[in-house]
Design an enzyme around this catalytic site. Structure first.
Site, PDB file in Angstrom:
ATOM      1  N   GLU A 143       0.858  -1.185   0.000  1.00  0.00           N
ATOM      2  CA  GLU A 143       0.000   0.000   0.000  1.00  0.00           C
ATOM      3  C   GLU A 143       0.899   1.241   0.000  1.00  0.00           C
ATOM      4  OE1 GLU A 143      -3.628   2.004   2.625  1.00  0.00           O
ATOM      5  OE2 GLU A 143      -2.469   0.336   3.421  1.00  0.00           O
ATOM      6  N   HIS A 232      -9.857   0.536   0.722  1.00  0.00           N
ATOM      7  CA  HIS A 232     -10.750   1.142   1.725  1.00  0.00           C
ATOM      8  C   HIS A 232     -11.583   2.297   1.152  1.00  0.00           C
ATOM      9  CE1 HIS A 232      -7.305   3.825   2.141  1.00  0.00           C
ATOM     10  NE2 HIS A 232      -6.632   2.989   2.901  1.00  0.00           N
ATOM     11  N   ASN A 235     -12.337   6.203   2.206  1.00  0.00           N
ATOM     12  CA  ASN A 235     -11.211   6.729   2.967  1.00  0.00           C
ATOM     13  C   ASN A 235     -10.045   7.068   2.042  1.00  0.00           C
ATOM     14  OD1 ASN A 235     -12.287   4.323   5.205  1.00  0.00           O
ATOM     15  ND2 ASN A 235     -12.223   6.466   5.777  1.00  0.00           N
ATOM     16  N   ASP A 269     -15.679  -0.414  10.704  1.00  0.00           N
ATOM     17  CA  ASP A 269     -15.513  -0.317  12.150  1.00  0.00           C
ATOM     18  C   ASP A 269     -16.409   0.734  12.780  1.00  0.00           C
ATOM     19  OD1 ASP A 269     -14.331   2.005  11.313  1.00  0.00           O
ATOM     20  OD2 ASP A 269     -12.301   1.471  11.938  1.00  0.00           O
ATOM     21  N   ILE A 271     -16.142   3.870  12.461  1.00  0.00           N
ATOM     22  CA  ILE A 271     -15.421   5.136  12.547  1.00  0.00           C
ATOM     23  C   ILE A 271     -14.854   5.519  11.194  1.00  0.00           C
ATOM     24  CG2 ILE A 271     -13.406   6.297  13.526  1.00  0.00           C
ATOM     25  CD1 ILE A 271     -13.916   4.867  16.105  1.00  0.00           C
ATOM     26  N   HIS A 272     -14.106   4.614  10.582  1.00  0.00           N
ATOM     27  CA  HIS A 272     -13.614   4.888   9.234  1.00  0.00           C
ATOM     28  C   HIS A 272     -14.768   5.038   8.252  1.00  0.00           C
ATOM     29  CE1 HIS A 272      -9.604   3.704  10.644  1.00  0.00           C
ATOM     30  NE2 HIS A 272      -9.144   4.274   9.557  1.00  0.00           N
ATOM     31  N   ASP A 294      -7.690  -3.815   8.146  1.00  0.00           N
ATOM     32  CA  ASP A 294      -6.677  -2.758   8.155  1.00  0.00           C
ATOM     33  C   ASP A 294      -5.996  -2.706   9.518  1.00  0.00           C
ATOM     34  OD1 ASP A 294      -5.179  -0.844   6.856  1.00  0.00           O
ATOM     35  OD2 ASP A 294      -6.505   0.811   7.381  1.00  0.00           O
TER      36      ASP A 294
END
Length: 427
Positions: A143, A232, A235, A269, A271-272, A294
């Protein structure tokens, strides 16, 4: 009654009273396994006259193929981006402990690092099969560092790179080797990215789009060059806009080449990704969703200071922040998670967690690569719900038959034996 040893000396394990995904439904089934392969009960009874040597009562739990995590940066105190001589030991430690979370295969993920780290770490991580000793390693996920400065997230800016000078040779110089690399995340708006994507795909490496400010046209062009994944979703990319949805627009784009599907990872999660955003993505493109953890080195450890690649991370409660920064690195949970209220029924959750795209079942399985979770709970209308997790490769598996069908087969087998005995007496 013992199994027929004329066919195989290996014991037959029968998982009883379990829920298995079949025909888009969670059905109460029995599962038969021998030497890591799922058996067809009809052939077992009629052809082999075999029976189970071992029975395991699942007590109504969901039984699914093991989960696959395609993006995990580390866990249990080990960071995959750490340039040490103990990388193999760290990977094997994580692989062993991941089994308790239901993960049976994973892609160790390296975040943006200097070339010296890649040159030391990549040769030490090899593809390997999973088993009772630990989860399998499917290959590395690199990544970065070929990502956008504007959307670098928790990646160190001083180590970001581009293909501007020579293209693919720049990538090779940075990584040193592409052996055992499965996925590379890059920003498609970078100069010369098209030929780089094409070369990576020709080498059998999956290209994922992420940490990017690409618009929809740039993202679609990358897909036409061979990119098939999004890192993701939502994000570290441009937010959805009605005039230019950016990379997010790939979920409903009409310019995806025929016969190709774009998959997208999501960190579910809470939050992300807000559950509402997860619900939008899932409803727009349900067959492309791949849940990822992650996870970082702090996963499974108490609060304190840890590392993510070259940067220090502070753990407070269930959240991880870059030291001296408000940047959220992770919301720490010890497992992949599909939150309640995200718009997927229990069978769909299992579908997403074990079969990306819903192409079929895994072809082989053993007690070490099966995952059981809590029984699904009924709700109005008789539909069951449950809490499930993550993704697996699209393969096929022998059909599994219900307990009622098994009892019918047993009765048929007994009738055949009685008929054969009577014919023998007459002769």
């Amino acid at each position: 009654m013992p199994s027929n040893k004329s066919v195989s000396d290996a014991p037959i394990t029968q998982f009883t009273d379990c829920h298995i995904l079949r025909d888009h439904r969670l059905q109460r089934e029995d599962l038969w396994v021998r030497e890591g392969k799922i058996l067809n009960p009809e052939k077992l009874f009629f052809d082999e006259k075999g029976f189970a040597d071992v029975q395991i009562d699942c007590k109504g739990s969901i039984l699914a193929p093991g989960f696959i995590d395609t993006q995990i940066n580390g866990a249990y105190g080990f960071d995959f981006s750490s340039a040490t001589d103990s990388v193999k030991l760290g990977v094997s430690t994580v692989a062993r402990k991941l089994l308790s979370t239901g993960v049976t295969s994973f892609c160790p993920t390296l975040v943006t690092s200097p070339p010296s780290v890649y040159h030391q770490v990549i040769p030490q991580i090899e593809v390997q099969k999973g088993g009772p000793e630990g989860a399998g390693v499917l290959g590395l996920h690199l990544e970065g560092p070929f990502i956008s400065r504007e959307k670098k997230g928790a990646h160190p800016e001083q180590h970001l790179r581009t293909f501007a000078q020579r293209g693919f040779p720049d990538l090779l110089d940075t990584y040193g080797s592409l052996d055992n690399v499965a996925i590379i995340t890059l920003a498609p708006e970078l100069q010369r990215s098209g030929p780089v994507i094409q070369e990576l795909v020709q080498r059998g490496i999956h290209v994922s789009l992420g940490h990017s400010v690409a618009n929809l046209v740039q993202a679609e062009t990358a897909v036409s060059h061979g990119a098939t994944f999004i890192t993701h979703l939502f994000n570290a990319m441009l937010p959805f806009h009605h005039r230019d949805p950016g990379i997010v627009g790939l979920l409903t784009s009409d310019r995806i080449p025929s016969g190709r599907r774009v998959f997208y990872g999501m960190i579910a999660d809470g939050i992300h990704t807000n559950p509402a955003a997860l619900r939008i993505a899932y409803r727009a493109h349900p067959r492309g969703l791949v849940l990822v953890s992650d996870g970082i080195a702090a996963l499974g450890l108490p609060p304190g200071r840890h590392f993510l690649g070259q940067q220090e991370v502070v753990i407070q409660g269930l959240q991880a922040h870059l030291a001296g920064s408000a940047v959220i690195v992770r919301e720490l949970r010890p497992r992949l998670h599909f939150p309640d209220g995200a718009g997927a029924s229990a069978h769909a959750r299992v579908w997403l967690c074990t079969i990306p795209g819903g192409e079929g079942y895994a072809g082989t399985c053993s007690p070490a690569c099966l995952t059981a979770t809590e029984p699904p709970q009924p709700r109005s209308g008789g539909e069951v719900t449950g809490n499930r997790r993550h993704s697996a490769a699209p393969r096929r598996r022998t059909p599994v038959h219900s307990r009622v069908q098994i009892e019918q087969v047993s009765e048929q087998l007994a009738a055949r034996r009685l008929l054969a005995a009577r014919q023998s007496e007459r002769s």
